[in-house]
Scaffold this active site. Structure first.
Site, PDB file in Angstrom:
ATOM      1  CB  CYS A 172      -0.941   0.014   1.206  1.00 34.34           C
ATOM      2  SG  CYS A 172      -1.994  -1.443   1.290  1.00 34.34           S
ATOM      3  CG  HIS A 313      -3.199   3.931   5.081  1.00 33.57           C
ATOM      4  ND1 HIS A 313      -2.780   3.909   3.761  1.00 33.57           N
ATOM      5  CD2 HIS A 313      -3.431   2.632   5.412  1.00 33.57           C
ATOM      6  CE1 HIS A 313      -2.770   2.662   3.321  1.00 33.57           C
ATOM      7  NE2 HIS A 313      -3.171   1.869   4.305  1.00 33.57           N
ATOM      8  CD  GLU A 324      -3.914   6.679   9.295  1.00 34.34           C
ATOM      9  OE1 GLU A 324      -3.303   7.417   8.495  1.00 34.34           O
ATOM     10  OE2 GLU A 324      -4.940   6.036   8.979  1.00 34.34           O
ATOM     11  CE  LYS A 345      -6.147   3.617   1.515  1.00 30.62           C
ATOM     12  NZ  LYS A 345      -5.346   4.798   1.876  1.00 30.62           N
ATOM     13  CG  HIS A 350      -7.042   0.279   0.329  1.00 35.62           C
ATOM     14  ND1 HIS A 350      -5.920   0.699  -0.354  1.00 35.62           N
ATOM     15  CD2 HIS A 350      -6.598  -0.170   1.534  1.00 35.62           C
ATOM     16  CE1 HIS A 350      -4.853   0.509   0.395  1.00 35.62           C
ATOM     17  NE2 HIS A 350      -5.234  -0.018   1.548  1.00 35.62           N
ATOM     18  CG  PHE A 409      -1.012  -6.007   3.028  1.00 33.25           C
ATOM     19  CD1 PHE A 409      -1.860  -5.775   4.090  1.00 33.25           C
ATOM     20  CD2 PHE A 409      -1.561  -6.391   1.819  1.00 33.25           C
ATOM     21  CE1 PHE A 409      -3.236  -5.923   3.961  1.00 33.25           C
ATOM     22  CE2 PHE A 409      -2.930  -6.546   1.668  1.00 33.25           C
ATOM     23  CZ  PHE A 409      -3.764  -6.311   2.746  1.00 33.25           C
TER      24      PHE A 409
END
Length: 421
Positions: A172, A313, A324, A345, A350, A409
């Site tokens: 990502c 994010h 986050e 997002k 995403h 990830f």
């Protein structure tokens, strides 16, 4: 990247192009962001009647064939025409004319793209021809077009660019890392201009099933898809997959000034870390995402009080949004509650490796329109997510310096600081 006091050359953004679930082109993307529109709908590109997940943020109204010779379309992944269209807009926006350039000038322009899945959906389709049939429909270019590296080569070939042609694939965080990598090459004098950003198109039957197997996708709001992506909301239940391309032209500041280019912002700072924790889950303290943001601030020679806006994010998963939030509090030393932030997002789903490039586009929108895009669907905030996420409606603000945050990830973390000049 080097600190700005050691960096030999300053790097600025002079062109932007995009193909997104909210619309085709920069203006369509910005206008829809500001209006708080959602690009999430029922999937139309394949039959989802037997799939537990039926929604995604697909690019619609896009002329796929216009970007390529028709005979080439079957030989490349969906990411190629997306990237080509966004790159054409960015190059035109920057007022570059590749066809008019000499050989040495072409050699001074490189390509660095970020992607998570690259041609994974193409590979899935091609192998289905081999194993299920008809085999004669499989592309002779199955292998080169399935590799991530082919993506940057497609752009290099399309525009005759002879500089380096690289792919960054870190999950990502891919496009955030790619933009930083591209900026470093200009800062160190290795290239004069870079075409960079991110592209991903992970909406395919096998990919959807594999993501669902990890239980990270939401199965809620199937009848109201626009409500499904809801970062930081108490009743969020997972990711909505998205796709798209966000491409930028980067160049050295003095060169940009000399040719009278429009300057969107300077790439001022970058930081990256790894939790070294898990293939998918984040380490719950938020220490390493916080450190990535701090490194970006230090690289930009800026402190928490200097940041006017943070693009988040914000995946819409229960744990990630809370982590986050914790990381932001650690990174901004008590200032986090004072900074407006929003999760793109919530509107575009995403787009995997293109996430950072999309977030940068939203930050540039805030800088150049004076309006911060909202985090939509935030109708009941999670008490553990208690920062200013600009809920549901856009907000007027003077944004000079922004931080764009990315988490991926493999417990990777990257952050980029951009400054209007």
């Amino acid at each position: 990247m080097l600190s700005q006091f050691k960096r030999p050359r300053r790097v600025v953004i002079t062109g932007m192009g995009c193909v997104t679930p909210l619309g085709i082109g920069r203006e369509a993307f910005w206008n829809a962001l500001i209006k708080g529109e959602s690009g999430v709908r029922r999937i139309e590109s394949f039959d989802v009647s037997n799939s537990p997940v039926k929604i995604a943020a697909e690019v619609r109204g896009f002329d796929w064939e216009a970007q390529l010779n028709p005979k080439d379309r079957k030989h490349v992944p969906r990411t190629v025409p997306l990237a080509l269209a966004a790159a054409r807009e960015a190059i035109e926006d920057a007022k570059l004319k590749p066809n008019d350039l000499g050989l040495e000038e072409r050699r001074a322009i490189g390509v660095v793209l970020g992607t998570g899945g690259g041609g994974l959906a193409f590979t899935e389709q091609q192998y289905s021809y081999w194993y299920i049939g008809p085999a004669n429909k499989a592309s002779v270019y199955t292998i080169p077009s399935s590799t991530h590296g082919g993506l940057s080569s497609e752009l290099s070939m399309a525009f005759g660019l002879r500089g380096l042609s690289h792919i960054v694939s870190t999950g990502c965080t891919s496009s955030t890392d790619a933009i930083a990598y591209a900026a470093e090459h200009i800062a160190l004098g290795r290239q004069d201009v870079m075409l960079t950003g991110g592209v991903d198109a992970p909406i395919a039957p096998g990919i959807l099933a594999a993501f669902n197997l990890m239980t990270v996708l939401t199965n809620d709001f199937t009848d109201e898809p626009h409500r499904a992506s809801r970062p930081f909301s108490l009743n969020r239940s997972g990711i909505v997959l998205g796709e798209g391309a966000w491409i930028y032209v980067l160049e050295e500041l003095e060169q940009a000034k000399e040719r009278g280019a429009k300057i969107y912002a300077e790439i001022a700072g970058y930081g990256a870390t790894c939790d070294a924790y898990h293939r998918v889950r984040l380490e719950e303290t938020g220490d390493e995402p916080a450190r990535a943001m701090k490194l970006a601030l230090e690289d930009a020679d800026r402190g928490p009080a200097d940041i006017d806006y943070v693009n988040l994010h914000g995946t819409s998963t229960l744990l990630n949004d809370r982590i986050e939030t914790s990381a932001l509090k650690l990174a901004f030393d008590g200032q986090a509650i004072k900074i407006p932030m929003s999760a793109t997002k919530s509107q575009i789903g995403h787009p995997q490796g293109a996430s950072g490039a999309a977030g940068l586009g939203a930050a540039l929108c805030a800088m150049h329109t004076g309006i911060i895009p909202p985090t939509i669907n935030l109708d009941e905030p999670d008490p553990k997510c208690d920062l200013d996420y600009v809920p549901n409606e856009s907000r007027k603000a003077d944004v000079s310096i922004a931080l764009c945050n990315c988490i991926g990830f493999g417990s990777k973390n990257s952050a980029l600081v951009v400054e209007r000049i």
